[in-house]
Design a protein around this motif. Structure first.
Motif, PDB file in Angstrom:
ATOM      1  N   GLU A  54      24.703   0.863  69.453  1.00 24.26           N
ATOM      2  CA  GLU A  54      23.959   1.881  68.693  1.00 24.26           C
ATOM      3  C   GLU A  54      22.543   1.408  68.367  1.00 24.26           C
ATOM      4  O   GLU A  54      21.592   2.180  68.438  1.00 24.26           O
ATOM      5  CB  GLU A  54      24.711   2.259  67.412  1.00 24.26           C
ATOM      6  CG  GLU A  54      25.925   3.115  67.648  1.00 24.26           C
ATOM      7  CD  GLU A  54      25.626   4.395  68.416  1.00 24.26           C
ATOM      8  OE1 GLU A  54      24.655   5.111  68.069  1.00 24.26           O
ATOM      9  OE2 GLU A  54      26.366   4.686  69.368  1.00 24.26           O
ATOM     10  N   THR A  55      22.392   0.153  68.019  1.00 25.33           N
ATOM     11  CA  THR A  55      21.068  -0.392  67.724  1.00 25.33           C
ATOM     12  C   THR A  55      20.191  -0.354  68.960  1.00 25.33           C
ATOM     13  O   THR A  55      19.021   0.051  68.903  1.00 25.33           O
ATOM     14  CB  THR A  55      21.188  -1.845  67.203  1.00 25.33           C
ATOM     15  OG1 THR A  55      22.013  -1.834  66.044  1.00 25.33           O
ATOM     16  CG2 THR A  55      19.834  -2.414  66.845  1.00 25.33           C
ATOM     17  N   VAL A  56      20.747  -0.744  70.094  1.00 29.27           N
ATOM     18  CA  VAL A  56      19.973  -0.746  71.343  1.00 29.27           C
ATOM     19  C   VAL A  56      19.643   0.677  71.766  1.00 29.27           C
ATOM     20  O   VAL A  56      18.542   0.950  72.242  1.00 29.27           O
ATOM     21  CB  VAL A  56      20.735  -1.499  72.457  1.00 29.27           C
ATOM     22  CG1 VAL A  56      20.029  -1.350  73.799  1.00 29.27           C
ATOM     23  CG2 VAL A  56      20.881  -2.972  72.097  1.00 29.27           C
ATOM     24  N   LYS A  57      20.571   1.617  71.568  1.00 25.78           N
ATOM     25  CA  LYS A  57      20.337   3.016  71.940  1.00 25.78           C
ATOM     26  C   LYS A  57      19.073   3.564  71.301  1.00 25.78           C
ATOM     27  O   LYS A  57      18.331   4.315  71.910  1.00 25.78           O
ATOM     28  CB  LYS A  57      21.525   3.889  71.507  1.00 25.78           C
ATOM     29  CG  LYS A  57      22.532   4.144  72.555  1.00 25.78           C
ATOM     30  CD  LYS A  57      23.542   5.159  72.020  1.00 25.78           C
ATOM     31  CE  LYS A  57      24.768   5.185  72.865  1.00 25.78           C
ATOM     32  NZ  LYS A  57      25.782   6.105  72.342  1.00 25.78           N
ATOM     33  N   GLY A  58      18.851   3.193  70.056  1.00 23.93           N
ATOM     34  CA  GLY A  58      17.673   3.686  69.343  1.00 23.93           C
ATOM     35  C   GLY A  58      16.367   3.247  69.987  1.00 23.93           C
ATOM     36  O   GLY A  58      15.359   3.939  69.882  1.00 23.93           O
ATOM     37  N   TYR A  59      16.370   2.136  70.666  1.00 26.21           N
ATOM     38  CA  TYR A  59      15.156   1.602  71.277  1.00 26.21           C
ATOM     39  C   TYR A  59      15.122   1.808  72.788  1.00 26.21           C
ATOM     40  O   TYR A  59      14.055   1.948  73.363  1.00 26.21           O
ATOM     41  CB  TYR A  59      15.039   0.100  70.995  1.00 26.21           C
ATOM     42  CG  TYR A  59      14.723  -0.209  69.560  1.00 26.21           C
ATOM     43  CD1 TYR A  59      13.410  -0.308  69.126  1.00 26.21           C
ATOM     44  CD2 TYR A  59      15.743  -0.375  68.634  1.00 26.21           C
ATOM     45  CE1 TYR A  59      13.113  -0.586  67.808  1.00 26.21           C
ATOM     46  CE2 TYR A  59      15.454  -0.652  67.307  1.00 26.21           C
ATOM     47  CZ  TYR A  59      14.156  -0.760  66.898  1.00 26.21           C
ATOM     48  OH  TYR A  59      13.865  -1.029  65.588  1.00 26.21           O
ATOM     49  N   ALA A  60      16.268   1.782  73.400  1.00 27.65           N
ATOM     50  CA  ALA A  60      16.321   1.796  74.866  1.00 27.65           C
ATOM     51  C   ALA A  60      17.294   2.863  75.353  1.00 27.65           C
ATOM     52  O   ALA A  60      18.211   2.587  76.114  1.00 27.65           O
ATOM     53  CB  ALA A  60      16.741   0.419  75.381  1.00 27.65           C
ATOM     54  N   GLY A  61      17.087   4.072  74.893  1.00 29.08           N
ATOM     55  CA  GLY A  61      17.984   5.172  75.221  1.00 29.08           C
ATOM     56  C   GLY A  61      18.131   5.438  76.706  1.00 29.08           C
ATOM     57  O   GLY A  61      19.164   5.905  77.165  1.00 29.08           O
ATOM     58  N   HIS A  62      17.098   5.125  77.483  1.00 35.01           N
ATOM     59  CA  HIS A  62      17.157   5.432  78.915  1.00 35.01           C
ATOM     60  C   HIS A  62      17.955   4.380  79.693  1.00 35.01           C
ATOM     61  O   HIS A  62      18.124   4.496  80.897  1.00 35.01           O
ATOM     62  CB  HIS A  62      15.744   5.590  79.487  1.00 35.01           C
ATOM     63  CG  HIS A  62      14.919   4.361  79.392  1.00 35.01           C
ATOM     64  ND1 HIS A  62      14.276   3.999  78.231  1.00 35.01           N
ATOM     65  CD2 HIS A  62      14.637   3.403  80.301  1.00 35.01           C
ATOM     66  CE1 HIS A  62      13.617   2.865  78.442  1.00 35.01           C
ATOM     67  NE2 HIS A  62      13.828   2.484  79.679  1.00 35.01           N
ATOM     68  N   GLU A  63      18.481   3.372  79.034  1.00 37.94           N
ATOM     69  CA  GLU A  63      19.332   2.366  79.672  1.00 37.94           C
ATOM     70  C   GLU A  63      20.790   2.812  79.581  1.00 37.94           C
ATOM     71  O   GLU A  63      21.697   2.030  79.336  1.00 37.94           O
ATOM     72  CB  GLU A  63      19.161   0.999  78.989  1.00 37.94           C
ATOM     73  CG  GLU A  63      17.754   0.485  78.930  1.00 37.94           C
ATOM     74  CD  GLU A  63      17.228  -0.006  80.276  1.00 37.94           C
ATOM     75  OE1 GLU A  63      18.002  -0.067  81.244  1.00 37.94           O
ATOM     76  OE2 GLU A  63      16.037  -0.322  80.350  1.00 37.94           O
ATOM     77  N   LYS A  64      20.998   4.110  79.825  1.00 32.56           N
ATOM     78  CA  LYS A  64      22.300   4.741  79.618  1.00 32.56           C
ATOM     79  C   LYS A  64      23.409   4.082  80.438  1.00 32.56           C
ATOM     80  O   LYS A  64      24.501   3.827  79.926  1.00 32.56           O
ATOM     81  CB  LYS A  64      22.204   6.229  79.958  1.00 32.56           C
ATOM     82  CG  LYS A  64      23.443   6.998  79.652  1.00 32.56           C
ATOM     83  CD  LYS A  64      23.252   8.479  79.936  1.00 32.56           C
ATOM     84  CE  LYS A  64      24.539   9.220  79.612  1.00 32.56           C
ATOM     85  NZ  LYS A  64      24.444  10.629  79.858  1.00 32.56           N
ATOM     86  N   ALA A  65      23.169   3.786  81.701  1.00 35.44           N
ATOM     87  CA  ALA A  65      24.204   3.211  82.567  1.00 35.44           C
ATOM     88  C   ALA A  65      24.673   1.859  82.025  1.00 35.44           C
ATOM     89  O   ALA A  65      25.873   1.571  82.001  1.00 35.44           O
ATOM     90  CB  ALA A  65      23.692   3.061  83.991  1.00 35.44           C
TER      91      ALA A  65
END
Length: 182
Positions: A54-65
């Protein structure tokens, strides 16, 4: 006189059987405890991962895979059965987490985020504990397996149904020396 000698010999053999049997029970329980310690650390890692993702999603949302791979690997560890399947799933999760931390290097704001830094530290501590628990488990299994394969314990072990335990092994791909290029 011969009857008395046979009775004494039978008593001695019976006592020896009981002593060996009890020792094998202790060793088997140590193996089970060592495995439980691995599971405790895997559960700790399992609990830390959603917060990290969740923390990474906030910064790197396009790293979905990558984030999906971490989530799938996490689920695989918790649904694994047995030493070998758990080892394989755990090693895959470790590999996806390394990829996640490598991607985080590309996001300076994320690398400076205190929550991310604490989660990363907690996860690294847990990884170290998992490595230690694996080593302890393998040492315990080795002692147990040696006991059930050597005389006279192997006789008691075979009569009492004690079987060989599997070691927690690293997959062949992770045993190879990594290529370092500059």
């Amino acid at each position: 006189m011969i009857t008395e000698i046979l009775i004494i010999a039978a008593i001695i053999l019976g006592l020896l059987f009981v002593i060996i049997y009890n020792d094998l029970i202790k060793q088997r329980n140590r193996v089970e405890n060592a495995w439980a310690q691995i599971e405790v650390q895997l559960k700790r890692r399992y609990d830390l991962i959603p917060n990290l993702v969740e923390t990474v999603k906030g910064y790197a949302g396009h790293e979905k895979a990558l984030l999906e791979n971490v989530t799938k690997a996490r689920a695989a560890v918790m649904s694994a059965n047995g030493v070998n399947e758990t080892a394989e799933a755990s090693n895959y999760l470790s590999s996806t987490l390394r990829s996640l931390f490598a991607v985080a290097e590309n996001y300076p704001d994320l690398k400076a985020n205190q929550n991310f830094l604490q989660l990363q530290k907690d996860l690294m501590d847990t990884e170290n504990k998992i490595a230690y628990a694996r080593q302890f488990y393998n040492d315990t299994v080795m002692k147990y397996n040696i006991s059930i394969q050597t005389i006279p314990k192997n006789i008691v072990a075979s009569l009492s149904g004690f079987g060989k335990k599997d070691l927690f092994e690293t997959p062949q791909a992770e045993r190879e020396t990594p290529k370092v290029e500059f």
